[in-house]
Design an enzyme around this catalytic site. Sequence first.
Site, PDB file in Angstrom:
ATOM      1  N   GLU A  55      -9.703  54.935  33.144  1.00 20.44           N
ATOM      2  CA  GLU A  55      -8.924  54.962  34.029  1.00 20.44           C
ATOM      3  C   GLU A  55      -8.151  56.225  34.344  1.00 20.44           C
ATOM      4  O   GLU A  55      -8.157  56.611  35.457  1.00 20.44           O
ATOM      5  CB  GLU A  55      -7.912  53.881  33.771  1.00 20.44           C
ATOM      6  CG  GLU A  55      -8.188  52.374  33.456  1.00 20.44           C
ATOM      7  CD  GLU A  55      -8.420  52.181  32.213  1.00 20.44           C
ATOM      8  OE1 GLU A  55      -8.194  51.083  31.685  1.00 20.44           O
ATOM      9  OE2 GLU A  55      -8.890  53.042  31.414  1.00 20.44           O
ATOM     10  N   THR A 202     -35.482  51.948   0.108  1.00 23.35           N
ATOM     11  CA  THR A 202     -36.114  52.757   1.152  1.00 23.35           C
ATOM     12  C   THR A 202     -35.855  54.344   0.835  1.00 23.35           C
ATOM     13  O   THR A 202     -36.337  55.198   1.311  1.00 23.35           O
ATOM     14  CB  THR A 202     -35.424  52.259   2.447  1.00 23.35           C
ATOM     15  OG1 THR A 202     -35.659  51.019   2.673  1.00 23.35           O
ATOM     16  CG2 THR A 202     -35.978  53.105   3.672  1.00 23.35           C
ATOM     17  N   GLU A 297     -31.671  49.231   8.823  1.00 15.75           N
ATOM     18  CA  GLU A 297     -33.162  49.827   8.813  1.00 15.75           C
ATOM     19  C   GLU A 297     -33.265  49.660   7.161  1.00 15.75           C
ATOM     20  O   GLU A 297     -33.320  50.785   6.551  1.00 15.75           O
ATOM     21  CB  GLU A 297     -33.236  50.872   9.328  1.00 15.75           C
ATOM     22  CG  GLU A 297     -33.132  51.170  10.839  1.00 15.75           C
ATOM     23  CD  GLU A 297     -33.795  52.131  11.568  1.00 15.75           C
ATOM     24  OE1 GLU A 297     -34.760  52.715  11.043  1.00 15.75           O
ATOM     25  OE2 GLU A 297     -33.460  52.528  12.739  1.00 15.75           O
TER      26      GLU A 297
END
Length: 364
Positions: A55, A202, A297
């Site tokens: 705004e 991972t 992931e």
Amino acid sequence: MSEHFPTPMHEAMSLARSAIGLTDPNPRVGCVLVAPDGRVIGRGHTQQAGGPHAEVMAVRDALAHGESARGATAHVTLEPCAHHGRTAPCCDALIEAGIARVVMAMEDPFPLVAGQGAARLRAAGIEVIEGELADEARELNIGFFSRVQRGRPGVRLKAAVSLDGRTALNNGVSQWITGPAARADGHGYRKRAGAVLTGVGTVLDDNPRLDVRLVETVLQPLRVVVDSRLDTPPASRILDAPGRALIYAAAPDDSRCAALEARGAQIALVPGPSGKVDLAAMLADLAARGINELHVEAGHKLNGSFVREGLVDEFLIYMAPKLLGLGRELAAFGPLEQLQDSLALRFVSVTPIGDDLRIIARPS
């Protein structure tokens, strides 16, 4: 009204989307000011945390172009704030600017706002209308709503799979199942996230960076590793990438902690009864750190834990038109004895991305 948008609120929503990767932990908000004669005189979106909100940016834009906001209508994608945080209340800025009417997509769920902004505007004699594009506004800030209302980030689980649902070959090779367009699209979703999470498996197998590289962004997400025993090698690339790294462990190990902290990582202990990281407690901690969207992931084992514990709000699946045969599944959980015990999902969208498909599904 802009010739490129059906309504000023559509343009405000476009401005809000341009704030992705910029405003976290604050919501993405856009604002368009329309003069009584129908001209758009000011546009703005929320800046980085501590900077002006939408705004204020729109009012400044109008003034910079020699326009007065007095008597104008402000179209804003979220209720103007009513509290002093890092900035002054936006509802006060609109009142001071002489705005005559505020059209807001929806109420802000944050407890220090939650209808108080609209009430302050109405008390100042400003007409307030609510509801236009409310669903779209909520989707844009779905993680913010989750953090404020549930005390945990919105969790998105991303995976690239073959047509037969494999995320990797039996030997763990997974790069690349999908094509470059899908990978770039996936980085766009990383950009949305306040944090990108993976498991230590991972890290050990793929040594990923998990940063945003294939699309432009101002902010890099926090990188999170679930690593119960602190097996993350200090030389891991995930500690090299821009931004911060946070490792969740289940048990302290002074020497390993020291080596990882020397690389800039932060260690947080959230032990569960099984001797592994308590994922629900981890999500609560991430929310306390201001994380709105958590992008997962990870490998099939950690994915399975998230699914088994009912912690996934959205699945982001890139499906390649190829078959891999025997290999690793998307999420290792079960085995189930009955079909009715399966996790029922609903498709939100199915979109071609290059040669692949992007599937977005949520628990039904």
